[in-house]
Design a protein around this motif. Structure first.
Motif, PDB file in Angstrom:
ATOM      1  N   TYR A 260       0.746  -1.126  -0.017  1.00  0.00           N
ATOM      2  CA  TYR A 260      -0.001  -0.064   0.179  1.00  0.00           C
ATOM      3  C   TYR A 260       0.859   1.278  -0.008  1.00  0.00           C
ATOM      4  O   TYR A 260       1.648   1.183   0.832  1.00  0.00           O
ATOM      5  N   LEU A 261       0.678   2.319  -0.764  1.00  0.00           N
ATOM      6  CA  LEU A 261       1.146   3.473  -0.932  1.00  0.00           C
ATOM      7  C   LEU A 261      -0.003   4.272  -0.647  1.00  0.00           C
ATOM      8  O   LEU A 261      -0.762   4.603  -1.712  1.00  0.00           O
ATOM      9  N   GLY A 262       0.288   5.424   0.365  1.00  0.00           N
ATOM     10  CA  GLY A 262      -0.602   6.448   0.503  1.00  0.00           C
ATOM     11  C   GLY A 262      -0.241   7.509   1.392  1.00  0.00           C
ATOM     12  O   GLY A 262       0.851   7.810   1.677  1.00  0.00           O
ATOM     13  N   ASP A 263      -1.315   8.389   1.936  1.00  0.00           N
ATOM     14  CA  ASP A 263      -0.977   9.613   2.426  1.00  0.00           C
ATOM     15  C   ASP A 263      -1.824   9.420   3.790  1.00  0.00           C
ATOM     16  O   ASP A 263      -1.467   9.106   4.950  1.00  0.00           O
ATOM     17  N   PRO A 277       2.760  -5.122   3.967  1.00  0.00           N
ATOM     18  CA  PRO A 277       3.517  -3.700   3.853  1.00  0.00           C
ATOM     19  C   PRO A 277       2.873  -2.541   3.345  1.00  0.00           C
ATOM     20  O   PRO A 277       2.106  -2.534   2.520  1.00  0.00           O
ATOM     21  N   CYS A 278       3.153  -1.438   4.044  1.00  0.00           N
ATOM     22  CA  CYS A 278       2.900  -0.068   3.977  1.00  0.00           C
ATOM     23  C   CYS A 278       3.712   0.913   3.462  1.00  0.00           C
ATOM     24  O   CYS A 278       4.788   0.688   4.276  1.00  0.00           O
ATOM     25  N   ILE A 279       3.683   1.771   2.910  1.00  0.00           N
ATOM     26  CA  ILE A 279       4.587   2.710   2.561  1.00  0.00           C
ATOM     27  C   ILE A 279       3.797   4.276   2.426  1.00  0.00           C
ATOM     28  O   ILE A 279       2.825   4.221   1.782  1.00  0.00           O
ATOM     29  N   ALA A 315      10.326  -4.010   1.312  1.00  0.00           N
ATOM     30  CA  ALA A 315       9.064  -3.901   2.043  1.00  0.00           C
ATOM     31  C   ALA A 315       8.806  -5.222   2.545  1.00  0.00           C
ATOM     32  O   ALA A 315       8.263  -5.300   3.927  1.00  0.00           O
ATOM     33  N   ASN A 316       9.045  -6.176   2.039  1.00  0.00           N
ATOM     34  CA  ASN A 316       8.703  -7.589   2.716  1.00  0.00           C
ATOM     35  C   ASN A 316       9.575  -7.956   3.568  1.00  0.00           C
ATOM     36  O   ASN A 316       9.185  -8.565   4.691  1.00  0.00           O
ATOM     37  N   ALA A 317      11.130  -7.633   3.465  1.00  0.00           N
ATOM     38  CA  ALA A 317      11.974  -7.793   4.555  1.00  0.00           C
ATOM     39  C   ALA A 317      11.681  -7.225   5.831  1.00  0.00           C
ATOM     40  O   ALA A 317      11.724  -7.634   7.216  1.00  0.00           O
ATOM     41  N   LEU A 318      10.946  -5.761   6.025  1.00  0.00           N
ATOM     42  CA  LEU A 318      10.856  -4.883   7.039  1.00  0.00           C
ATOM     43  C   LEU A 318       9.493  -5.429   7.685  1.00  0.00           C
ATOM     44  O   LEU A 318       9.290  -4.866   8.520  1.00  0.00           O
ATOM     45  N   GLN A 319       8.494  -6.088   6.779  1.00  0.00           N
ATOM     46  CA  GLN A 319       7.193  -6.293   7.356  1.00  0.00           C
ATOM     47  C   GLN A 319       7.081  -6.925   8.678  1.00  0.00           C
ATOM     48  O   GLN A 319       6.189  -6.489   9.615  1.00  0.00           O
ATOM     49  N   ALA A 320       8.032  -7.853   9.180  1.00  0.00           N
ATOM     50  CA  ALA A 320       7.873  -8.492  10.424  1.00  0.00           C
ATOM     51  C   ALA A 320       7.958  -7.351  11.445  1.00  0.00           C
ATOM     52  O   ALA A 320       7.533  -7.703  12.335  1.00  0.00           O
ATOM     53  N   GLY A 321       8.796  -6.550  11.305  1.00  0.00           N
ATOM     54  CA  GLY A 321       8.933  -5.464  12.161  1.00  0.00           C
ATOM     55  C   GLY A 321       7.570  -4.486  12.441  1.00  0.00           C
ATOM     56  O   GLY A 321       7.580  -3.800  13.700  1.00  0.00           O
ATOM     57  N   PHE A 322       6.964  -4.281  11.452  1.00  0.00           N
ATOM     58  CA  PHE A 322       5.696  -3.656  11.683  1.00  0.00           C
ATOM     59  C   PHE A 322       4.442  -4.552  11.993  1.00  0.00           C
ATOM     60  O   PHE A 322       3.417  -3.732  12.274  1.00  0.00           O
TER      61      PHE A 322
END
Length: 357
Positions: A260-263, A277-279, A315-322
Protein backbone atom coordinates in the motif's frame (compact mmCIF):
# COMPACT_ATOMS: atom_id res chain seq x y z
CA UNK A 1 -46.95 -1.25 15.10
CA UNK A 2 -43.67 -1.97 13.34
CA UNK A 3 -40.50 -0.12 14.29
CA UNK A 4 -39.91 2.25 11.38
CA UNK A 5 -36.28 3.11 10.62
CA UNK A 6 -35.12 5.21 7.68
CA UNK A 7 -31.58 5.16 6.28
CA UNK A 8 -30.60 8.29 4.39
CA UNK A 9 -28.60 7.72 1.20
CA UNK A 10 -27.82 11.27 0.11
CA UNK A 11 -24.02 10.96 0.05
CA UNK A 12 -21.83 9.43 -2.63
CA UNK A 13 -21.72 5.67 -3.13
CA UNK A 14 -18.64 4.99 -1.01
CA UNK A 15 -20.61 5.76 2.15
CA UNK A 16 -23.37 3.21 1.64
CA UNK A 17 -21.03 0.30 2.42
CA UNK A 18 -20.83 1.59 5.99
CA UNK A 19 -24.58 1.43 6.68
CA UNK A 20 -26.05 -1.06 4.22
CA UNK A 21 -25.15 -4.24 6.17
CA UNK A 22 -26.88 -2.88 9.29
CA UNK A 23 -29.94 -1.87 7.27
CA UNK A 24 -30.20 -5.34 5.76
CA UNK A 25 -29.78 -6.95 9.17
CA UNK A 26 -32.46 -4.75 10.74
CA UNK A 27 -34.83 -5.56 7.88
CA UNK A 28 -34.51 -9.24 8.80
CA UNK A 29 -35.64 -8.58 12.37
CA UNK A 30 -39.31 -9.24 13.21
CA UNK A 31 -41.35 -6.11 13.69
CA UNK A 32 -38.83 -3.82 11.99
CA UNK A 33 -39.52 -1.97 8.75
CA UNK A 34 -36.49 -0.39 7.05
CA UNK A 35 -36.75 2.26 4.36
CA UNK A 36 -33.90 3.67 2.29
CA UNK A 37 -34.37 7.29 1.26
CA UNK A 38 -32.37 8.61 -1.68
CA UNK A 39 -32.70 11.14 -4.51
CA UNK A 40 -30.55 8.94 -6.75
CA UNK A 41 -31.67 6.18 -9.11
CA UNK A 42 -28.03 5.10 -9.44
CA UNK A 43 -27.57 4.73 -5.68
CA UNK A 44 -30.87 2.91 -5.27
CA UNK A 45 -29.87 0.48 -8.03
CA UNK A 46 -26.53 -0.23 -6.32
CA UNK A 47 -28.28 -0.76 -3.00
CA UNK A 48 -30.76 -3.08 -4.68
CA UNK A 49 -27.92 -5.21 -6.06
CA UNK A 50 -27.11 -6.16 -2.45
CA UNK A 51 -30.78 -6.75 -1.60
CA UNK A 52 -32.05 -9.39 -4.02
CA UNK A 53 -34.96 -10.30 -1.72
CA UNK A 54 -36.21 -6.72 -1.60
CA UNK A 55 -36.16 -6.48 2.18
CA UNK A 56 -35.53 -2.74 2.06
CA UNK A 57 -38.30 -0.34 1.05
CA UNK A 58 -36.80 2.11 -1.42
CA UNK A 59 -38.11 5.68 -1.24
CA UNK A 60 -37.14 8.01 -4.08
CA UNK A 61 -36.66 11.53 -2.72
CA UNK A 62 -37.14 14.64 -4.83
CA UNK A 63 -33.99 15.86 -6.54
CA UNK A 64 -32.82 19.45 -6.60
CA UNK A 65 -33.05 20.82 -10.15
CA UNK A 66 -30.04 20.18 -12.38
CA UNK A 67 -28.33 18.03 -9.78
CA UNK A 68 -26.02 15.28 -11.06
CA UNK A 69 -26.84 11.61 -10.59
CA UNK A 70 -23.91 9.22 -10.64
CA UNK A 71 -22.34 7.01 -8.01
CA UNK A 72 -19.83 9.72 -7.13
CA UNK A 73 -21.65 12.94 -7.98
CA UNK A 74 -24.81 13.81 -6.11
CA UNK A 75 -26.65 17.10 -5.67
CA UNK A 76 -26.03 19.34 -2.69
CA UNK A 77 -26.90 17.47 0.48
CA UNK A 78 -28.32 20.60 2.08
CA UNK A 79 -30.49 21.27 -0.97
CA UNK A 80 -31.75 17.68 -0.86
CA UNK A 81 -32.58 17.99 2.84
CA UNK A 82 -34.39 21.30 2.34
CA UNK A 83 -36.44 19.82 -0.47
CA UNK A 84 -37.37 16.66 1.43
CA UNK A 85 -37.26 17.47 5.15
CA UNK A 86 -41.02 17.04 5.67
CA UNK A 87 -40.94 13.63 4.06
CA UNK A 88 -37.91 12.56 6.08
CA UNK A 89 -39.54 13.85 9.29
CA UNK A 90 -42.33 11.26 8.91
CA UNK A 91 -39.88 8.60 10.07
CA UNK A 92 -39.37 8.47 13.85
CA UNK A 93 -35.76 7.29 13.46
CA UNK A 94 -33.27 8.39 10.82
CA UNK A 95 -29.85 6.75 10.35
CA UNK A 96 -27.09 8.32 8.28
CA UNK A 97 -23.34 8.21 7.72
CA UNK A 98 -22.88 11.89 6.86
CA UNK A 99 -23.08 14.85 9.21
CA UNK A 100 -24.80 17.21 6.76
CA UNK A 101 -28.04 15.58 7.93
CA UNK A 102 -27.61 17.36 11.25
CA UNK A 103 -29.14 20.38 9.46
CA UNK A 104 -32.48 18.58 9.82
CA UNK A 105 -32.41 19.56 13.50
CA UNK A 106 -32.83 23.19 12.44
CA UNK A 107 -35.85 22.62 10.22
CA UNK A 108 -39.38 23.33 11.49
CA UNK A 109 -41.25 20.34 12.87
CA UNK A 110 -38.35 17.90 12.68
CA UNK A 111 -38.34 15.74 15.81
CA UNK A 112 -37.00 12.37 14.64
CA UNK A 113 -34.27 10.59 16.55
CA UNK A 114 -31.01 10.74 14.62
CA UNK A 115 -28.34 8.05 14.59
CA UNK A 116 -24.93 8.49 12.98
CA UNK A 117 -22.83 5.57 11.76
CA UNK A 118 -19.43 7.22 11.49
CA UNK A 119 -17.91 6.07 8.21
CA UNK A 120 -14.25 5.14 7.95
CA UNK A 121 -11.70 4.57 10.68
CA UNK A 122 -8.95 7.00 9.76
CA UNK A 123 -6.85 9.47 11.72
CA UNK A 124 -7.37 12.75 9.87
CA UNK A 125 -8.67 15.59 12.05
CA UNK A 126 -11.23 16.38 9.34
CA UNK A 127 -13.17 13.35 10.55
CA UNK A 128 -14.23 15.22 13.69
CA UNK A 129 -16.66 18.13 13.25
CA UNK A 130 -18.95 20.07 15.59
CA UNK A 131 -22.04 18.70 13.86
CA UNK A 132 -21.20 15.26 15.21
CA UNK A 133 -22.61 16.50 18.50
CA UNK A 134 -26.12 16.90 17.03
CA UNK A 135 -26.87 13.17 16.91
CA UNK A 136 -28.71 11.20 19.57
CA UNK A 137 -26.47 8.17 19.09
CA UNK A 138 -23.19 7.63 17.25
CA UNK A 139 -21.80 4.25 16.22
CA UNK A 140 -18.06 4.01 15.61
CA UNK A 141 -15.80 1.26 14.37
CA UNK A 142 -13.48 0.97 17.35
CA UNK A 143 -12.14 2.36 20.60
CA UNK A 144 -9.97 4.95 18.85
CA UNK A 145 -12.93 6.88 17.47
CA UNK A 146 -14.91 6.45 20.68
CA UNK A 147 -12.03 7.92 22.66
CA UNK A 148 -11.41 10.80 20.27
CA UNK A 149 -15.08 11.74 19.94
CA UNK A 150 -15.44 11.94 23.72
CA UNK A 151 -12.15 13.84 24.15
CA UNK A 152 -13.32 16.46 21.63
CA UNK A 153 -16.65 16.92 23.38
CA UNK A 154 -18.60 15.60 20.40
CA UNK A 155 -20.31 12.77 22.28
CA UNK A 156 -21.12 11.89 25.86
CA UNK A 157 -19.96 8.39 26.68
CA UNK A 158 -23.62 7.35 27.00
CA UNK A 159 -24.38 8.41 23.42
CA UNK A 160 -21.63 6.56 21.56
CA UNK A 161 -21.12 2.85 20.98
CA UNK A 162 -18.61 0.62 19.22
CA UNK A 163 -20.24 -1.39 16.46
CA UNK A 164 -17.34 -2.64 14.33
CA UNK A 165 -16.82 -2.20 10.61
CA UNK A 166 -19.70 -3.68 8.59
CA UNK A 167 -18.09 -2.81 5.25
CA UNK A 168 -15.90 -5.88 5.72
CA UNK A 169 -19.04 -8.01 5.24
CA UNK A 170 -19.41 -6.66 1.69
CA UNK A 171 -15.74 -6.73 0.72
CA UNK A 172 -14.81 -8.02 -2.71
CA UNK A 173 -12.43 -10.99 -3.02
CA UNK A 174 -8.83 -10.72 -4.12
CA UNK A 175 -8.72 -10.33 -7.89
CA UNK A 176 -6.20 -10.32 -10.69
CA UNK A 177 -5.97 -7.01 -12.55
CA UNK A 178 -2.86 -7.64 -14.65
CA UNK A 179 -1.87 -10.39 -17.09
CA UNK A 180 1.43 -11.20 -15.37
CA UNK A 181 2.36 -12.17 -11.82
CA UNK A 182 4.35 -9.12 -10.79
CA UNK A 183 3.54 -7.83 -7.30
CA UNK A 184 0.89 -5.13 -7.13
CA UNK A 185 1.38 -1.69 -5.58
CA UNK A 186 -1.80 0.22 -4.67
CA UNK A 187 -1.46 4.00 -4.67
CA UNK A 188 -4.40 5.54 -2.79
CA UNK A 189 -4.08 9.34 -2.47
CA UNK A 190 -6.57 11.32 -0.42
CA UNK A 191 -8.66 14.27 -1.62
CA UNK A 192 -7.75 16.68 1.20
CA UNK A 193 -6.08 19.61 -0.62
CA UNK A 194 -3.73 20.24 2.31
CA UNK A 195 -2.70 16.65 3.00
CA UNK A 196 -3.00 14.84 -0.33
CA UNK A 197 0.23 13.59 -1.90
CA UNK A 198 -1.25 13.93 -5.40
CA UNK A 199 -2.62 17.49 -5.54
CA UNK A 200 0.76 19.13 -4.93
CA UNK A 201 3.11 16.41 -6.14
CA UNK A 202 1.23 14.54 -8.87
CA UNK A 203 3.85 14.80 -11.65
CA UNK A 204 6.67 13.58 -9.42
CA UNK A 205 4.55 10.74 -8.07
CA UNK A 206 3.49 9.63 -11.56
CA UNK A 207 7.05 9.79 -12.90
CA UNK A 208 8.20 7.53 -10.07
CA UNK A 209 5.36 5.06 -10.59
CA UNK A 210 5.87 4.92 -14.35
CA UNK A 211 9.58 4.22 -13.94
CA UNK A 212 9.08 1.26 -11.58
CA UNK A 213 10.51 -2.02 -12.82
CA UNK A 214 9.08 -5.33 -11.68
CA UNK A 215 5.82 -3.93 -10.29
CA UNK A 216 2.25 -3.47 -11.40
CA UNK A 217 0.52 -0.36 -10.06
CA UNK A 218 -3.12 0.29 -9.22
CA UNK A 219 -3.89 4.00 -8.84
CA UNK A 220 -7.22 4.28 -7.03
CA UNK A 221 -7.59 7.66 -5.32
CA UNK A 222 -10.36 8.60 -2.94
CA UNK A 223 -13.30 9.18 -5.26
CA UNK A 224 -13.64 12.82 -4.14
CA UNK A 225 -10.23 13.55 -5.65
CA UNK A 226 -11.77 13.32 -9.11
CA UNK A 227 -13.70 16.53 -8.40
CA UNK A 228 -10.56 18.46 -7.54
CA UNK A 229 -8.04 17.43 -10.19
CA UNK A 230 -7.96 16.53 -13.89
CA UNK A 231 -8.29 12.80 -14.59
CA UNK A 232 -5.16 10.86 -13.71
CA UNK A 233 -3.89 9.04 -16.80
CA UNK A 234 -0.89 6.96 -17.80
CA UNK A 235 0.14 5.08 -20.92
CA UNK A 236 2.48 2.82 -18.95
CA UNK A 237 1.39 -0.82 -19.44
CA UNK A 238 2.02 -1.69 -15.80
CA UNK A 239 -0.32 1.03 -14.48
CA UNK A 240 -4.09 0.86 -14.13
CA UNK A 241 -6.00 3.96 -13.02
CA UNK A 242 -9.52 4.02 -11.55
CA UNK A 243 -10.89 7.48 -10.79
CA UNK A 244 -14.15 6.11 -9.47
CA UNK A 245 -16.00 2.83 -9.97
CA UNK A 246 -17.62 0.17 -7.87
CA UNK A 247 -14.24 -1.54 -7.59
CA UNK A 248 -12.73 1.58 -6.08
CA UNK A 249 -15.17 1.46 -3.16
CA UNK A 250 -15.88 -2.25 -2.52
CA UNK A 251 -12.32 -3.10 -1.40
CA UNK A 252 -11.43 -4.82 -4.69
CA UNK A 253 -8.12 -2.97 -4.78
CA UNK A 254 -7.26 -3.02 -1.08
CA UNK A 255 -7.81 -6.79 -1.05
CA UNK A 256 -5.75 -7.35 -4.21
CA UNK A 257 -2.59 -5.34 -3.48
CA UNK A 258 0.73 -6.55 -2.11
CA UNK A 259 1.96 -3.13 -0.92
CA UNK A 260 0.00 0.00 0.00
CA UNK A 261 1.25 3.48 -0.93
CA UNK A 262 -0.66 6.45 0.45
CA UNK A 263 -0.92 9.54 2.60
CA UNK A 264 -3.89 10.04 4.98
CA UNK A 265 -6.70 7.90 3.57
CA UNK A 266 -8.61 5.74 6.05
CA UNK A 267 -8.54 2.99 3.41
CA UNK A 268 -5.20 1.92 4.89
CA UNK A 269 -7.21 0.30 7.69
CA UNK A 270 -9.33 -1.56 5.15
CA UNK A 271 -6.14 -2.76 3.48
CA UNK A 272 -4.77 -3.92 6.85
CA UNK A 273 -7.60 -6.38 7.42
CA UNK A 274 -4.80 -8.61 6.12
CA UNK A 275 -1.52 -7.11 7.45
CA UNK A 276 0.83 -6.32 4.57
CA UNK A 277 3.58 -3.79 3.84
CA UNK A 278 2.71 -0.08 3.78
CA UNK A 279 4.66 2.93 2.51
CA UNK A 280 3.57 6.49 3.31
CA UNK A 281 4.45 9.68 1.46
CA UNK A 282 5.59 12.65 3.54
CA UNK A 283 6.48 14.79 0.55
CA UNK A 284 5.71 18.03 2.41
CA UNK A 285 7.98 17.08 5.32
CA UNK A 286 5.27 17.29 7.97
CA UNK A 287 5.66 16.61 11.68
CA UNK A 288 4.35 13.06 11.80
CA UNK A 289 3.92 13.02 15.58
CA UNK A 290 0.36 14.41 15.56
CA UNK A 291 -2.70 12.14 15.52
CA UNK A 292 -3.50 12.89 11.88
CA UNK A 293 -0.46 10.81 10.88
CA UNK A 294 -0.76 8.09 13.53
CA UNK A 295 -0.99 5.41 10.84
CA UNK A 296 2.44 6.39 9.48
CA UNK A 297 3.86 4.20 12.26
CA UNK A 298 2.53 1.20 10.37
CA UNK A 299 5.08 1.21 7.56
CA UNK A 300 7.99 2.98 5.96
CA UNK A 301 7.74 6.76 5.45
CA UNK A 302 9.57 8.35 2.52
CA UNK A 303 10.08 12.07 1.92
CA UNK A 304 11.02 12.00 -1.78
CA UNK A 305 9.81 9.84 -4.63
CA UNK A 306 13.44 8.87 -5.28
CA UNK A 307 13.12 6.69 -2.19
CA UNK A 308 10.27 4.58 -3.56
CA UNK A 309 12.29 1.83 -5.33
CA UNK A 310 14.41 1.21 -2.23
CA UNK A 311 11.33 1.20 0.02
CA UNK A 312 9.64 -1.35 -2.23
CA UNK A 313 12.74 -3.53 -2.34
CA UNK A 314 12.83 -3.60 1.46
CA UNK A 315 9.09 -3.87 2.09
CA UNK A 316 8.75 -7.60 2.58
CA UNK A 317 11.90 -7.89 4.69
CA UNK A 318 10.74 -5.08 7.00
CA UNK A 319 7.15 -6.25 7.34
CA UNK A 320 7.82 -8.50 10.33
CA UNK A 321 8.96 -5.43 12.28
CA UNK A 322 5.71 -3.61 11.53
CA UNK A 323 3.33 -6.52 12.09
CA UNK A 324 2.83 -5.94 15.82
CA UNK A 325 2.05 -2.22 15.49
CA UNK A 326 -0.26 -2.89 12.54
CA UNK A 327 -2.24 -5.42 14.53
CA UNK A 328 -2.39 -3.12 17.57
CA UNK A 329 -3.55 -0.18 15.44
CA UNK A 330 -6.24 -2.33 13.88
CA UNK A 331 -7.49 -3.46 17.30
CA UNK A 332 -7.73 0.19 18.38
CA UNK A 333 -9.30 1.44 15.14
CA UNK A 334 -11.69 -1.40 14.28
CA UNK A 335 -13.23 -3.80 16.78
CA UNK A 336 -13.00 -7.14 14.99
CA UNK A 337 -15.44 -9.14 17.08
CA UNK A 338 -16.46 -12.63 15.94
CA UNK A 339 -20.02 -11.27 15.99
CA UNK A 340 -20.68 -9.62 12.63
CA UNK A 341 -20.66 -5.82 12.80
CA UNK A 342 -24.05 -5.63 11.08
CA UNK A 343 -25.60 -7.69 13.88
CA UNK A 344 -23.88 -5.63 16.56
CA UNK A 345 -25.00 -2.37 14.99
CA UNK A 346 -28.58 -3.62 14.63
CA UNK A 347 -28.64 -4.68 18.28
CA UNK A 348 -27.24 -1.32 19.42
CA UNK A 349 -29.82 0.61 17.39
CA UNK A 350 -32.78 -1.48 18.60
CA UNK A 351 -31.62 -1.32 22.22
CA UNK A 352 -31.31 2.46 21.93
CA UNK A 353 -34.81 2.78 20.48
CA UNK A 354 -36.22 0.55 23.21
CA UNK A 355 -34.61 2.66 25.93
CA UNK A 356 -35.74 5.89 24.26
CA UNK A 357 -39.36 4.78 23.95
Amino acid sequence: MPTDIAFLAIAEAQQLYHWLPAALELARRPGVRVSVLSPSDKLLALIGSYDPDGRLTQVRLARPPSGPDSLFRQPSRLATLLLNHRRIARFPTVVTTEISSAWLRRMPGFASRMILIKHGAGDREGGYKKRHADFDLTLVAGEKDRRRMIERGLCADTRIAIGGYPKFELKAPRQRFFADDKPVLLYNPHFDPVLSSWIRHGPAVMAALESLDGWNVLIAPHTKLARRVPPITSAAPHIRVDMGSRRSIDMSYTMSADVYLGDVSSQVYEYLIEPRPCIFLNLDHRDARCETFAHWRLGQVIETMDGLPTALARANALQAGFLGVQEAAMRDSIDLSPIPASRRQADIILDFLKDAA
